[in-house]
Design a protein around this motif. Structure first.
Motif, PDB file in Angstrom:
ATOM      1  N   TRP C 225       0.817  -1.213   0.000  1.00 41.06           N
ATOM      2  CA  TRP C 225       0.000   0.000   0.000  1.00 41.06           C
ATOM      3  C   TRP C 225       0.854   1.268   0.000  1.00 41.06           C
ATOM      4  O   TRP C 225       0.363   2.347  -0.301  1.00 41.06           O
ATOM      5  N   ILE C 226       2.125   1.106   0.355  1.00 38.39           N
ATOM      6  CA  ILE C 226       3.011   2.275   0.378  1.00 38.39           C
ATOM      7  C   ILE C 226       3.881   2.312  -0.882  1.00 38.39           C
ATOM      8  O   ILE C 226       4.235   3.378  -1.366  1.00 38.39           O
ATOM      9  N   SER C 227       4.195   1.132  -1.371  1.00 35.82           N
ATOM     10  CA  SER C 227       5.120   1.059  -2.500  1.00 35.82           C
ATOM     11  C   SER C 227       4.404   1.300  -3.819  1.00 35.82           C
ATOM     12  O   SER C 227       3.311   0.772  -4.037  1.00 35.82           O
ATOM     13  N   PRO C 228       5.014   2.079  -4.734  1.00 34.02           N
ATOM     14  CA  PRO C 228       4.398   2.265  -6.049  1.00 34.02           C
ATOM     15  C   PRO C 228       4.244   0.933  -6.791  1.00 34.02           C
ATOM     16  O   PRO C 228       3.297   0.760  -7.561  1.00 34.02           O
ATOM     17  N   PHE C 229       5.167  -0.015  -6.547  1.00 41.11           N
ATOM     18  CA  PHE C 229       5.107  -1.300  -7.259  1.00 41.11           C
ATOM     19  C   PHE C 229       3.884  -2.110  -6.844  1.00 41.11           C
ATOM     20  O   PHE C 229       3.394  -2.932  -7.615  1.00 41.11           O
ATOM     21  N   GLY C 230       3.412  -1.865  -5.624  1.00 42.73           N
ATOM     22  CA  GLY C 230       2.224  -2.577  -5.155  1.00 42.73           C
ATOM     23  C   GLY C 230       1.017  -2.276  -6.037  1.00 42.73           C
ATOM     24  O   GLY C 230       0.194  -3.155  -6.312  1.00 42.73           O
ATOM     25  N   TYR C 231       0.941  -1.036  -6.503  1.00 42.37           N
ATOM     26  CA  TYR C 231      -0.204  -0.648  -7.323  1.00 42.37           C
ATOM     27  C   TYR C 231      -0.098  -1.269  -8.724  1.00 42.37           C
ATOM     28  O   TYR C 231      -1.106  -1.610  -9.341  1.00 42.37           O
ATOM     29  N   LEU C 232       1.142  -1.417  -9.203  1.00 40.93           N
ATOM     30  CA  LEU C 232       1.342  -2.099 -10.478  1.00 40.93           C
ATOM     31  C   LEU C 232       0.935  -3.568 -10.342  1.00 40.93           C
ATOM     32  O   LEU C 232       0.247  -4.121 -11.203  1.00 40.93           O
ATOM     33  N   ASN C 233       1.359  -4.202  -9.247  1.00 46.75           N
ATOM     34  CA  ASN C 233       1.028  -5.618  -9.024  1.00 46.75           C
ATOM     35  C   ASN C 233      -0.479  -5.826  -9.015  1.00 46.75           C
ATOM     36  O   ASN C 233      -0.996  -6.762  -9.615  1.00 46.75           O
ATOM     37  N   ARG C 234      -1.158  -4.918  -8.328  1.00 48.81           N
ATOM     38  CA  ARG C 234      -2.616  -5.044  -8.236  1.00 48.81           C
ATOM     39  C   ARG C 234      -3.250  -4.920  -9.609  1.00 48.81           C
ATOM     40  O   ARG C 234      -4.165  -5.648  -9.962  1.00 48.81           O
ATOM     41  N   GLY C 235      -2.740  -3.967 -10.372  1.00 44.84           N
ATOM     42  CA  GLY C 235      -3.261  -3.756 -11.723  1.00 44.84           C
ATOM     43  C   GLY C 235      -3.046  -4.976 -12.606  1.00 44.84           C
ATOM     44  O   GLY C 235      -3.956  -5.421 -13.308  1.00 44.84           O
ATOM     45  N   MET C 236      -1.832  -5.530 -12.558  1.00 40.40           N
ATOM     46  CA  MET C 236      -1.516  -6.695 -13.399  1.00 40.40           C
ATOM     47  C   MET C 236      -2.365  -7.892 -12.989  1.00 40.40           C
ATOM     48  O   MET C 236      -2.819  -8.670 -13.829  1.00 40.40           O
ATOM     49  N   LEU C 237      -2.589  -8.038 -11.687  1.00 41.09           N
ATOM     50  CA  LEU C 237      -3.418  -9.144 -11.208  1.00 41.09           C
ATOM     51  C   LEU C 237      -4.841  -8.987 -11.706  1.00 41.09           C
ATOM     52  O   LEU C 237      -5.452  -9.945 -12.184  1.00 41.09           O
ATOM     53  N   ALA C 238      -5.342  -7.755 -11.622  1.00 42.78           N
ATOM     54  CA  ALA C 238      -6.709  -7.492 -12.070  1.00 42.78           C
ATOM     55  C   ALA C 238      -6.852  -7.810 -13.557  1.00 42.78           C
ATOM     56  O   ALA C 238      -7.846  -8.401 -13.986  1.00 42.78           O
ATOM     57  N   ILE C 239      -5.837  -7.444 -14.328  1.00 46.21           N
ATOM     58  CA  ILE C 239      -5.873  -7.719 -15.771  1.00 46.21           C
ATOM     59  C   ILE C 239      -5.814  -9.221 -16.014  1.00 46.21           C
ATOM     60  O   ILE C 239      -6.534  -9.766 -16.839  1.00 46.21           O
ATOM     61  N   GLY C 240      -4.954  -9.903 -15.248  1.00 45.65           N
ATOM     62  CA  GLY C 240      -4.833 -11.356 -15.397  1.00 45.65           C
ATOM     63  C   GLY C 240      -6.138 -12.070 -15.074  1.00 45.65           C
ATOM     64  O   GLY C 240      -6.491 -13.057 -15.706  1.00 45.65           O
ATOM     65  N   LEU C 241      -6.878 -11.530 -14.078  1.00 43.71           N
ATOM     66  CA  LEU C 241      -8.143 -12.156 -13.706  1.00 43.71           C
ATOM     67  C   LEU C 241      -9.271 -11.710 -14.628  1.00 43.71           C
ATOM     68  O   LEU C 241     -10.366 -12.266 -14.575  1.00 43.71           O
ATOM     69  N   GLY C 242      -8.999 -10.680 -15.421  1.00 40.81           N
ATOM     70  CA  GLY C 242     -10.003 -10.203 -16.372  1.00 40.81           C
ATOM     71  C   GLY C 242     -11.218  -9.596 -15.697  1.00 40.81           C
ATOM     72  O   GLY C 242     -12.319  -9.615 -16.232  1.00 40.81           O
ATOM     73  N   SER C 243     -10.992  -9.026 -14.512  1.00 44.26           N
ATOM     74  CA  SER C 243     -12.124  -8.462 -13.787  1.00 44.26           C
ATOM     75  C   SER C 243     -12.164  -6.959 -13.989  1.00 44.26           C
ATOM     76  O   SER C 243     -11.261  -6.246 -13.575  1.00 44.26           O
ATOM     77  N   ALA C 244     -13.236  -6.478 -14.623  1.00 42.23           N
ATOM     78  CA  ALA C 244     -13.341  -5.043 -14.908  1.00 42.23           C
ATOM     79  C   ALA C 244     -13.378  -4.235 -13.632  1.00 42.23           C
ATOM     80  O   ALA C 244     -12.755  -3.170 -13.524  1.00 42.23           O
ATOM     81  N   SER C 245     -14.106  -4.739 -12.632  1.00 41.05           N
ATOM     82  CA  SER C 245     -14.224  -3.969 -11.381  1.00 41.05           C
ATOM     83  C   SER C 245     -12.882  -3.886 -10.676  1.00 41.05           C
ATOM     84  O   SER C 245     -12.504  -2.836 -10.149  1.00 41.05           O
ATOM     85  N   LEU C 246     -12.126  -4.991 -10.714  1.00 44.96           N
ATOM     86  CA  LEU C 246     -10.798  -4.982 -10.075  1.00 44.96           C
ATOM     87  C   LEU C 246      -9.847  -4.046 -10.818  1.00 44.96           C
ATOM     88  O   LEU C 246      -9.042  -3.345 -10.211  1.00 44.96           O
TER      89      LEU C 246
END
Lengths: 315, 336, 276
Positions: C225-246
């Protein structure tokens, strides 16, 4: 144009500026004087909104800076004591940047115009890293003039300049004032202040000690005019005759010079000449010496002499 | 509030087939009784078989004695037939035992037992976490012909199979689910309390059942199906000599060379020339199994110097920009 | 002119000057080439894996090299923006700027915008070169690569905002640069180590290593939650899961994170002042 009311700035236990009330009229050249560490730069920084006052109010152009921040900033030109430049830029690029910043019309023409005024036009393509101190000072002045501000705040504008440069800057100051601009100048070159300013404010230890036009200020400090006369054919009768005049406080002849002290209410050189001539003396030279601004400044600051009334007005 | 209930595991295809069903209440006890009856029936059949076989052996002994004494011949039809050995039931049911059956939605709970006064029993409070799979899909086990003992897995649909040159490989498809690694390991590896420790952010694919044997794998190029392959049994035959050491051939149970042997594996064979493909598994009705699509690409082995030269392009551009700017400035200052 | 108009003008002028300075300097080109050279090492490793085994299963083999190139580029831009602000203050040119019609909001946003625009240019160059590589090698480029390119802009925005915050907090350019590098390396290292430890089976790990994994996992979850890379990880995971809301959620979280950092940077600049 500039008005402060009870302006105070404290840094911890140190009071840098204490209950300052200055008033600069539109169209005047105001000299802001004080010894080192008096609080001049702190005052200027508060005027520009770069230091938050501990107490007091500031009005520029009759308006509060916080409420009219951008409008006021566009109408001010500031020259700081030391010039901080982008040394990897040329003068043209530097002024071009500020021309964009202030949205100056016809920037190319304006840049050449201001560079010409400070005699740097032929150096406009050189990198600023290669400029001398004096050239940097003049470029700073060019930057101030670029957007044609109504109020110029100049901190030591003539420092680091040779006599030609000093004269150039003086000419610029007078030209701008003739156009109706208001100038607020802080300087240690008191002779220049004396030549250019209409009014001065003297600050010491954070307190405003005096704010008046130069003549009145000097009159408050010294109530006598000293006239030095070089003459031929002196006789004691000359001195004694002069001393009988009501406006003469003393007449002393020493080392081939007659020093006559008169009151400050008028210029009595003609009468003195006539008295000398009536006794057979011949005036070779006559110089009226009034107290200089420097002398007044030293007296005021050394003695911490406040020439203000309780309400902060000049007495 | 849960009450104890009898339950049993029913394995319709046998214990080692892996698929089971939970029967609850009377159904559990009834099924277990059926199983016991079937087992008893089997042992009875075994006893009958043994007796019949003993009678058969005795009769054969009498016939052999008679033949040796009298020289009488018997036709095959006249000889007694050996009794048929009974087969045990394949299906299996565990003994019905009683338990509290938990079937809750996903979430975190606290469970405890209470006595007959309704008071919570000390020390019985436990946390219960019910979790579900995050995704389901179809994974592949890929057996390269050149290294059949080193199969690779492709669990995630985003994975691409990269090949070099013409390749032959054997695919086995299976259904899979993705679980949180920590939760899944804690549930399945009870004997290792630290199994999932520290893996709360990780997920893992868990292979479940193999797809039915009538599943086919389609190979597509440019969106069109160019080939369809079906499951077949294969046998790994050791070859003499130094090259490869083995050969993978299709297993034919009727052929003499495979008599008494079993297939090494069952899979779909793919032989692909260099190119770009897509594969997908379809069921017997032609429907694509969700999550079964994979891309296959043949890589071009590019000399690395080409890639390094490409990397230096920005630097080259930068040098040009800087030199040009310096020249422009020099010209301007000279002309001024 | 309105306050917004004044700020817009100041942002435009300063950003344009800084972009010009960046484009005319050698630094960005050196970093781009360096980023590619490092990325090529990973591409080479992937190519080697395929040629040695004849068959290899990989998810998007260009994604990780691209990610490395993005990290190098974004970190360089964050460093330059950090140094630029601190250097301007140290040299006194920041004070001169603030004599004019500019405030802390406009200045911070100008610095931020300049880096973002420069990064966009860099990403376009990256994408072109990686596209060429994907053709040359036939690794291919799928939707997840494009998604990553899009997310990388959010990552760069977050890293630059982080760098700007540090530059307004620290007294000297050197301190802010060192702090930025140390923190980014720490965030990245914890993320990578957590990933490595999670990929290992507990059966192969000693009890000590398991407990280290637990500790690293806890730290990483907090740092995400503090690291900029955390937000990238979350984004990539959301894309991998194909979830629009995520996906929308992760973009929103990333933007909010960046805005908070910028707001803090503005606040600290106002408090510290612009004078040497």
């Amino acid at each position: 144009m500039i008005q402060t009311e009870g302006l105070t700035k404290k840094f911890g236990g140190l009071t840098a500026v204490d209950d300052l009330n200055i008033h600069v009229e539109k169209g005047e050249i105001y000299g802001f004087l004080g010894p080192n560490g008096a609080g001049k730069t702190t005052t200027i920084m508060m005027l520009l909104g770069m230091e938050r006052p501990t107490a007091g109010k500031i009005k520029l152009f009759g308006k509060d800076l916080a409420q009219n921040y951008f409008e006021i900033k566009r109408r001010i030109g500031v020259l700081s004591e030391f010039q901080f430049l982008y040394e990897d830029m040329t003068a043209k690029e530097y002024l071009g940047f500020f021309a964009d910043f202030y949205e100056v019309e016809n920037p190319e023409r304006k840049i050449d115009e201001v560079l010409s005024r400070v005699d740097l036009l032929d150096r406009k393509h050189e990198l600023l890293g290669g400029y001398s101190k004096g050239m940097k000072q003049k470029l700073g002045m060019a930057r101030v003039l670029l957007h044609d501000p109504d109020l110029l705040i100049l901190d030591e504008p003539q420092s680091s300049l040779d006599p030609y440069g000093i004269r150039e800057i003086r000419d610029i100051i007078m030209e701008e004032n003739q156009k109706g601009k208001t100038l607020f100048i802080s300087s240690h070159i008191l002779s220049e202040i004396e030549r250019t300013c209409h009014r001065v404010g003297i600050i010491s230890n954070g307190k405003l000690l005096a704010e008046d036009d130069l003549t009145h200020l000097k009159h408050q400090i010294a109530n006598e005019m000293e006239i030095s006369v070089e003459l031929e054919g002196y006789s004691d009768a000359i001195a004694s005759s002069l001393e009988e005049l009501e406006f003469v406080t003393s007449a002393v002849y020493e080392d081939s010079r007659l020093t006559v002290k008169t009151t400050m209410d008028d210029d009595y050189r003609a009468q003195i000449s006539r008295v000398i001539a009536s006794h057979g003396g011949i005036v070779l030279s006559m110089v009226a010496k009034e107290i200089s601004l420097e002398e007044a400044f030293v007296i005021i600051t050394e003695q911490n002499l406040s020439l203000l009334t309780k309400e902060g007005q000049a007495s | 509030m849960l009450e104890r209930q009898p339950y049993a595991h029913f394995y319709p295809d046998g214990f080692y087939a892996g698929v089971s069903e939970i029967l609850v209440g009377d159904a559990a006890e009834k099924k277990f009784q059926e199983y016991r009856d079937a087992i008893e029936g089997y042992w009875q059949a075994v006893n009958d078989y043994r007796q019949a076989y003993a009678e058969y052996e005795q009769r054969m002994a009498e016939i052999l004695e008679e033949v040796s004494q009298t020289g009488k011949t018997y036709t095959e039809d006249e000889l007694p037939k050996p009794p048929e050995q009974p087969s045990p039931p394949i299906w299996y049911v565990t003994e019905a035992t009683e338990a509290f059956i938990v079937n809750l939605p996903v979430g975190e709970y606290v469970i405890r037992t209470i006595d007959d006064q309704g008071r919570a029993v000390d020390g019985t409070e436990k946390k219960l976490k019910v979790f579900d799979k995050r995704r389901t899909g179809v994974g592949y086990q890929i057996i390269p012909e050149s290294k059949w003992t080193r199969p690779v897995q492709s669990d995630d649909a985003s994975q691409i199979l990269y090949l070099e040159g013409t390749r032959t490989m054997y695919l086995k498809a299976f259904r899979e689910s993705e679980y949180n690694q920590h939760d899944y390991l804690k549930m399945t590896s009870l004997e290792q309390p630290l199994a999932g420790a520290g893996a709360t952010s990780a997920y893992m694919w868990v292979h479940e059942t193999e797809v039915p044997n009538d599943t086919k794998v389609q190979i597509l190029q440019g969106g069109k199906v160019v080939m369809e392959a079906e499951y077949k049994p294969y046998y790994v035959k050791q070859t003499p000599g130094y090259a490869l050491g083995y050969e993978i051939v299709e297993f034919d149970p009727e052929a003499d060379e495979f008599a008494g042997r079993r297939p090494s594996f069952e899979a779909v064979k793919l032989e692909l020339e260099p190119g770009t493909y897509e594969i997908r598994a379809v069921d017997s009705s032609g429907r694509v199994l969700e999550g079964s699509v994979r891309d296959i690409r043949s890589v071009n082995v590019v000399p690395m110097w080409q890639l390094y030269v490409l990397s230096l392009l920005p630097l080259l551009v930068g040098l040009v920009v800087v030199v040009r700017r310096r020249r422009t400035r020099v010209v301007k200052s000279v002309t001024a | 002119m309105s306050k917004m108009g004044n700020r817009t003008n100041a942002i435009k002028v300063i950003a344009r000057r800084d972009i010009k300075s960046t484009v005319n300097g050698l630094g960005i080109y050196v970093v781009a080439s360096l980023a590619f050279l490092v990325a090529m090492l990973f591409v080479r490793s992937n190519l080697k894996g395929v040629t040695e085994n004849g068959l290899m299963v990989m998810a998007n083999p260009l994604n990780y090299p691209f990610f490395i190139a993005v990290i190098i580029g974004a970190t360089y831009l964050a460093l330059t923006s950090t140094m630029s602000v601190s250097r301007e203050r140290d040299q006194g040119t920041l004070e001169v700027l603030f004599y004019g019609p500019i405030d802390s909001v406009a200045y911070v946003l100008a610095k931020f915008l300049e880096q973002l625009v420069t990064f966009l240019g860099l990403v376009i160059v990256y994408m072109v070169i990686f596209f060429v590589i994907s053709i040359l090698t036939n690794f291919g480029m799928d939707g997840s690569f494009l998604a990553m390119a899009g997310l990388s802009v959010l990552l760069a925005a977050a890293i630059v905002a982080f760098g700007l915050l540090l530059s307004t907090l620290c007294r000297s350019a050197r301190t802010s640069v060192i702090l930025l590098l140390v923190l980014l390396i720490l965030f990245l290292a914890v993320d990578v180590v957590a990933g490595i430890l999670n990929s290992m089976s507990a059966k192969d790990m000693s009890v000590t290593l398991v407990y280290i994994r637990v500790a690293v996992d806890m730290v990483n979850r907090g740092l995400q939650w503090i690291s900029p890379f955390g937000y990238l990880n979350r984004g990539m995971l959301a894309i991998g899961l194909g979830s629009a809301s995520l996906i929308l959620g992760s973009i929103g979280a990333s933007l909010l994170y960046t805005i908070v950092l910028l707001a803090l940077a503005i606040r600290f600049l106002e408090r510290r002042g612009v004078r040497k």
